[in-house]
Write a protein that holds these residues in place. Structure first.
Motif, PDB file in Angstrom:
ATOM      1  N   UNK A   1     -12.209  97.623  58.040  1.00 23.37           N
ATOM      2  CA  UNK A   1     -11.128  97.136  58.862  1.00 23.37           C
ATOM      3  C   UNK A   1     -10.058  96.859  57.690  1.00 23.37           C
ATOM      4  N   UNK A   2      -8.717  97.057  57.852  1.00 20.44           N
ATOM      5  CA  UNK A   2      -7.759  96.992  56.852  1.00 20.44           C
ATOM      6  C   UNK A   2      -6.981  95.836  57.229  1.00 20.44           C
ATOM      7  N   UNK A   3      -6.558  94.759  56.733  1.00 16.11           N
ATOM      8  CA  UNK A   3      -5.726  93.666  56.900  1.00 16.11           C
ATOM      9  C   UNK A   3      -4.899  93.538  55.705  1.00 16.11           C
ATOM     10  N   UNK A   4      -3.644  92.813  55.674  1.00 14.46           N
ATOM     11  CA  UNK A   4      -2.739  92.843  54.696  1.00 14.46           C
ATOM     12  C   UNK A   4      -2.564  91.500  54.431  1.00 14.46           C
ATOM     13  N   UNK A   5      -1.997  91.016  53.102  1.00 13.65           N
ATOM     14  CA  UNK A   5      -1.709  89.570  52.769  1.00 13.65           C
ATOM     15  C   UNK A   5      -2.693  88.528  52.731  1.00 13.65           C
ATOM     16  N   UNK A   6      -4.184  89.036  52.555  1.00 14.12           N
ATOM     17  CA  UNK A   6      -5.153  87.994  52.453  1.00 14.12           C
ATOM     18  C   UNK A   6      -5.886  88.398  50.942  1.00 14.12           C
ATOM     19  N   UNK A   7      -6.251  87.253  50.379  1.00 11.53           N
ATOM     20  CA  UNK A   7      -7.376  87.504  49.314  1.00 11.53           C
ATOM     21  C   UNK A   7      -8.588  87.100  49.603  1.00 11.53           C
ATOM     22  N   UNK A   8      -9.419  87.814  49.448  1.00  7.85           N
ATOM     23  CA  UNK A   8     -11.021  87.427  49.863  1.00  7.85           C
ATOM     24  C   UNK A   8     -11.758  87.150  48.524  1.00  7.85           C
TER      25      UNK A   8
END
Length: 98
Positions: free
Chosen positions: A91-98
């Protein structure tokens, strides 16, 4: 190898479904075959007024591919990527660092 993409060529126009060259991942990239992708319901309206509504945000170089919350399968991994494997579902999301 070709892939299908919905691309915007000019602000205020419709997206075009096109066959384009599949990109090769760079050393730190993961290439994902997208199986599903969201797009906001009023995307055409947003794109028609992008510069007016969001003058502080840069417009992606056109033609551009838009979408969010993509899901798919890893098809290639750059040589500096750790932890991703070909065939893995993602799943691809943007704007977050994990």
């Amino acid at each position: 190898m070709l892939m299908k993409a919905a691309r915007l060529h000019d602000v205020g126009t419709s997206f075009r479904i096109e066959d384009i060259e599949r990109p090769e991942p760079g050393p730190g990239d993961v290439l994902v075959r997208v199986h599903a992708c969201g797009i906001i319901p009023n995307m055409k309206n947003v794109m028609a007024h992008y510069a007016e509504w969001f003058p502080y945000l840069p417009l992606l170089p056109l033609p551009a591919i838009y979408g969010l919350d993509s899901a798919g399968e890893v098809v290639a991994v750059g040589d500096r990527v750790h932890g991703g494997t070909v065939g893995e579902r993602v799943y691809i999301t943007i704007g977050y660092e994990f």
